[in-house]
Scaffold this active site. Structure first.
Site, PDB file in Angstrom:
ATOM      1  N   GLY A   1       0.841  -1.212   0.000  1.00 20.30           N
ATOM      2  CA  GLY A   1       0.000   0.000   0.000  1.00 20.30           C
ATOM      3  C   GLY A   1       0.861   1.240   0.000  1.00 20.30           C
ATOM      4  O   GLY A   1       0.919   1.967   0.989  1.00 20.30           O
TER       5      GLY A   1
ATOM      6  N   SER B   1       1.699   3.421  -3.370  1.00 18.63           N
ATOM      7  CA  SER B   1       1.305   4.449  -4.347  1.00 18.63           C
ATOM      8  C   SER B   1      -0.113   4.939  -4.130  1.00 18.63           C
ATOM      9  O   SER B   1      -0.959   4.221  -3.594  1.00 18.63           O
ATOM     10  CB  SER B   1       1.397   3.898  -5.768  1.00 18.63           C
TER      11      SER B   1
ATOM     12  N   SER C   1      -0.156  -4.503  -4.936  1.00 20.05           N
ATOM     13  CA  SER C   1       0.050  -5.883  -5.388  1.00 20.05           C
ATOM     14  C   SER C   1      -0.547  -6.834  -4.373  1.00 20.05           C
ATOM     15  O   SER C   1      -0.282  -6.705  -3.173  1.00 20.05           O
ATOM     16  CB  SER C   1       1.540  -6.200  -5.495  1.00 20.05           C
TER      17      SER C   1
ATOM     18  N   GLU D   1      14.211  -3.803  -2.705  1.00 16.62           N
ATOM     19  CA  GLU D   1      13.546  -4.124  -3.960  1.00 16.62           C
ATOM     20  C   GLU D   1      14.469  -3.888  -5.151  1.00 16.62           C
ATOM     21  O   GLU D   1      14.480  -4.650  -6.098  1.00 16.62           O
ATOM     22  CB  GLU D   1      12.278  -3.280  -4.109  1.00 16.62           C
TER      23      GLU D   1
END
Lengths: 325, 395, 325, 395
Positions: free
Chosen positions: D129, D131, D163, D246
């Site tokens: 959570g 963007s 996602s 990431e």
């Protein structure tokens, strides 16, 4: 596995860097280009630093290091555009007496690749010996006894060339295996020299972009320039990884396919050198187009290197064969 | 949309082609790059021949010796001179394609009468005085001062990238006449005679090694006020007129030339060997050539479009920036391919083994300036983005 | 010579544009993609506008215009991604009864180029007739009598395809000359459709970049985005010049080599469509990656077109032949 | 510089390779993309097998069920799982490669004990959570508010590009806890349970057509303060920790996979015809493949360098941005080549005539997000330019 430089390697790298920085500040390039860029004093300095005998066994007066170390050293030579047939003489150490110590200056012609003709020999005037690589043999030719026409205006002002119209057969010093090994090691050295070019082109351009102001601010603050520089940095770091990996893969058993690692390094580093040198000229703007500023020397050297020990196209074709196998 | 040339155009073409077929060979090959007196004689001599035959100033007013032909006839002129490999404008570049058109558009009657006919006859070589060490992409920040004293400007400053300064009789000179105004508002455009006292010229060698460019220092140089083109402090607008001409079709002949160059590179590729084959036997290389040809065709079509549009408005449009962007990067890719095809012969800038190294390398080295000079590619992209697409300005 | 549109051409262009804008606003794309994108009402509208019979002689109920006019019309169809076998039906006018009026829906397979296999037919479900181009013949096959497996998920949601496993020989309607002519005209139509894609991708991206704010300002103010958009504009304008020139060269005697002009237009416009559609997705950012937003439809259509009437590689090879001749 | 793996590394490799050789085939092929319950079962089932065999959390602390292996053993793990074409992390992505590593680095002991073992066992699926519609590249401008009421935060806002939101049990949620502070100073990083009242999830179909992403609406959702990772308002720093993980090696397996993919494309090129030859008979295409292989080799060498460096510092370095830039654009070029080689078969996203259209097209369509998500290429270039090269910030 530890991909960082060892302490010895860091010392080797910083030692040669400090020496090259001292010998060849950028102000010297235009001056060197005026006469014969082969400088005997510089050459013996390189010899003393062990550049030529780096990989020769200590028993033969060499330093006994590997190709990974040679790659570090040659990247430094590339950064400062050290003139002279450094790669050929380094390759000749152990094959040609006096090469390891730099007393015999060795150049060469690679006739096994796609770019055989015309026979243009770099730094011909300085050579004692010419090595000729063919698909099935390596020969040595007495350079002093060889007729060659110097080219009045070489592409790279720091790489004079001469045209050998008629090449006599020389003394055979090895067969197909040796020729293949020298071509492979030569490609690794070219990749390392190219890495140095890519690095310095980026560093020059970054420094210039921080200093040069237009529209009231440093041009490096404009995204178009900033992003070009970022791409230059990325290319340089990928090239560094590939070149270092090629050296280590070559030296160490079981790491990977030696020919593939070197071909990959050569392709990526060659690309980085050419693109970074081009971008450096563009970022320097008008000043990048002048003879006095360093960027064009980097592009021209990158160009020379692109024709040595196999073109990018040849290495790509070779990689494709491995992929398709 | 009619791409056919009229019967009149074709008559003009036939007449020009016949003339070029006679005269180009007679004028001989260009002199060596370093021999400036010979180059001036060669370039201005050719210009004089053009003038005498009625081919000078194809689109300039008849009143000043031009031919005042239509836009299509100009295209025919570009096509035929490129086709015949006629001498390049050379030292006449600034006069014919930069300063001259600016005077045509913005000059006084006296200025027109004084300069235009001489430029067309090859009697007056011009040079450029725009850029400064601190004013490149940001040209409007130029600092060369011109202080008005009576009917003269006293000019002091330092110009760089002055094309043909060492052979030029007049300079298109940008000066700051109002240092207190916003930067775009205090500039004037002067015709500066280069023989005046206080002018010092220092050659600026380029990466191609030769001397078309100089730095020029102005020390209390007294330029008559009557030599100002346009109003005082209106020079930025006039400069943009000059640059639009440059970005539009000033390189039209070069664009067609490039098609011939690509053909020569293809021919070279058939001669040079790669292992047991020729370079041309490689399908990838052939496709690369084909792609470049497609782009050259598109470029020339774009020039025709632009000329057709300009024929109405009388001024090259903003699409000149698009043309310049495309042309300059395409030129670099074409010429770079030539160097690649040379292979090892590309290590020599002199012809070796009968391969055209000198010309191909020279062309590529020169091309490196194209994306920098006359507004870098970055500046052109800003122009396209902001002035054509209406995007917000850079901060 | 006057390269501007005539008044008639401007009227033709704006007429078809207004109609397409009205019929296919971007909101409709996702909706059309849900069912069969071939829309009979839209099709008969196209027929009424004269899209199919545009170049057929007036004596045969056509409009009697040239390929330059067709290029204008097809660029508009490309801008709005008009679905249906528009190019094949247009090409079939005069060859297949009812094609000019749109009553007979004609699709095709080009088996003369590099990409013959597998036999995937676009909009198969809507076809009455299938034209098959071979190097030495043009055949017509009754599409309704042909077995084909519809593909459940086509690449382009607006271009359904079906796989014809076994292709019967059809009725011969022409030989090598006709096949070559149709392939050439087809390439010109593909170039025009591609131009429309390149244009709209640029316009969408520019509009989005003016609206979308990040870091307190419209993203179009950042040079990285601004310069991408500038490059998109340049590609589009060069493509437009090439496509218009190809049409005029084809229609008008003595202007130039027809095959060369069309090949050049196809290469440049195909490139512009693909690159602009890609850039449009990138500039839209996350939104460009959604199904609902228009950019991906443009990329997918550009992809489809890249396989029709010769790939860019084939056209480049052909241009090289002309260059080398 | 020693690229040899130690005897211990090689023992680990042999043991892992043998295990994968048994278990990968047993786990079967992945379920269809749209069947989410099956995908969750497949992905978490595989994670459980890894855990039981001692291969979960290769670099996570032993205390929380990880294996705490060396950096080189991690590389071996990446190489072997890619080589064996082991199941992808799938729905475990956020927990294993995003939220989990962040908790390892920044979480409290309670948070570690609560979440890490369950993530490793495949018991806890996480979603993202970060963007928002107005906060993409400018993530720090996010507006989702969290107002502290007692020992709870009341969260209200709209997230996008979440996602696995529809299958996630916990969300790594960025919220604004101080609306008055400068934008980077008022953000907190929460572990938000997804079953709480007030959360609405709306699927967001992508251009690839499938549903990994959602929009999530938070309406007065009450999240316990104890679920905050790190200090209040220190969330931006923590986010950068997450993003560095990431950008560093989260995609390591994918990078090696890409070498296999390129091999598959080469194999495909040998099968498909172009006129009378195969696509592979074309020298240009072969060189293109060779070039891509060179870049993939360089990329993997770069990852090794980065891992070696990080082994010392414990944190991925800024070079992660360089890796991400290079990897994402390279992935797009490799996968695009696959589509090109398909030829007309690429018009179908289902396999036709025995050609692997489904996988190749899916891979390329998915790749289009890579240069946008997790900081677009434009943002990465800014990071490299400003934070590594020290260039002035954008204004």
């Amino acid at each position: 596995m530890d991909f960082r430089l060892t302490e010895d390697q860091s010392a080797l790298q910083s030692g040669i860097r400090a020496w090259c920085d001292g010998q060849l500040p950028h102000e010297r390039l235009a001056e060197l280009a005026k006469g014969d860029p082969f400088d005997a004093k510089l050459w013996s300095g390189l010899a003393e630093m062990g550049v030529f005998g780096l990989r020769a066994p200590e028993s033969e007066g060499g330093v006994g290091l590997g190709l990974a170390d040679a790659a570090l050293v040659f990247a430094e030579l590339g950064r400062r555009l050290v003139p002279g047939p450094v790669a050929w003489t380094h390759l000749a150490a152990g094959l040609v007496p006096g090469a390891a110590s730099g007393e015999t200056v060795v150049g060469g012609l690679d006739l096994a690749g796609a770019l055989g003709e015309p026979h243009l020999v770099e730094h011909f005037g300085a050579l004692d010996v010419l090595l000729v690589l063919r698909a099935d043999s390596v020969e040595r030719v007495d350079a002093k006894a060889l007729a060659a026409e110097p080219v009045a205006t070489p592409l790279d002002p720091l790489t004079p060339v001469a045209h050998v119209r008629s090449l006599p057969s020389g003394e055979r010093v090895g067969g197909a295996d040796l020729a293949a090994r020298l071509r492979l090691e030569g490609a690794a050295l070219v990749a390392a020299l190219s890495l140095g070019i890519a690095e310095m082109a980026q560093e020059l351009a970054t420094a210039y972009a921080k200093e040069r102001e237009q529209f009231g601010r440093a041009i490096g603050g404009f995204q178009s320039i900033k992003h070009m520089l970022a791409d230059m940095f990325v290319r340089q770091e990928m090239a560094r990884a590939a070149v270092w990996a090629a050296g280590a893969t070559y030296d160490q058993d079981g790491v990977g396919d030696r020919a593939r690692a070197i071909a990959s390094a050569r392709v990526v580093a060659g690309d980085a050198a050419m693109k970074n040198a081009r971008a450096c000229i563009q970022i320097y703007g008008g000043m990048g187009y002048t003879w006095e500023m360093p960027p064009h020397y980097y592009l021209k050297r990158a160009w020379v290197l692109s024709t040595c020990f196999g073109t990018s196209e040849e290495h790509e074709a070779r990689l494709a064969e491995m992929l398709g196998a | 949309m009619d791409l056919r040339y009229s019967a009149a155009d074709e008559r003009f073409r036939a007449e020009l082609r016949a003339w070029l077929a006679d005269e180009v060979p007679k004028h001989g090959p260009p002199p060596p790059a370093h021999d400036w007196p010979a180059r001036v004689a060669y370039d201005t001599g050719w210009q004089r021949k053009l003038f005498d035959a009625g081919y000078a100033g194809i689109n300039w007013p008849k009143a000043y010796g031009g031919r005042e032909l239509s836009a299509t006839e100009q295209l025919v002129y570009y096509e035929e001179t490129a086709r015949a490999a006629a001498p390049y404008v050379g030292v006449n570049f600034v006069g014919l394609l930069h300063g001259g058109p600016t005077i045509v558009a913005e000059g006084s009657d006296e200025q027109k009468a004084k300069h235009l006919p001489r430029i067309l006859r090859g009697e007056e070589v011009w040079c450029q005085g725009f850029s400064e060490p601190g004013a490149g992409s940001d040209l409007a920040s130029l600092k060369t001062r011109a202080v008005r004293v009576g009917d003269e400007y006293v000019v002091t400053g330092h110009k760089i990238w002055c094309s043909f300064a060492h052979v030029g009789e007049f300079c298109e000179l940008l000066v700051r006449t109002d240092p207190d105004a916003p930067k775009h508002r205090g500039i004037s455009w002067l015709i500066c005679p280069m023989h005046l006292p206080g002018i010092e010229i220092r050659p600026l060698p380029t990466l191609a090694g030769e001397g078309e460019f100089s730095e020029v220092f102005f020390n209390d140089v007294r330029v008559p006020v009557s030599a100002r083109v346009g109003a005082e402090n209106d020079g930025w607008r006039i400069t943009n007129v000059t640059l639009r001409f440059e970005r539009g079709t000033a390189f039209a002949s070069e664009m067609i030339n490039l098609q011939r160059v690509l053909g020569e590179i293809a021919a070279l590729a058939k001669r040079v060997t790669r292992h047991d084959a020729t370079a041309w036997d490689d399908a990838g290389l052939r496709r690369e050539c084909g792609h470049l040809l497609a782009e050259l065709d598109a470029l020339w079509a774009m020039v025709k479009r632009s000329v057709s549009e300009a024929a109405q408005s009388g001024m090259p449009g903003l699409e000149g920036s698009a043309i310049k962007l495309y042309y300059t990067e395409l030129f670099q890719r074409v010429s770079e391919l030539g160097v690649r095809v040379l292979g090892r012969a590309g290590l020599a800038r002199d012809d070796v083994a009968g391969l055209p190294s000198r010309q191909l390398i020279h062309r590529h080295l020169n091309s490196l300036s194209l994306t920098i000079a006359a507004g870098s590619s970055q500046i052109q992209r800003n122009i396209v983005g902001e002035r054509i697409l209406g995007l917000p300005k850079d901060r």
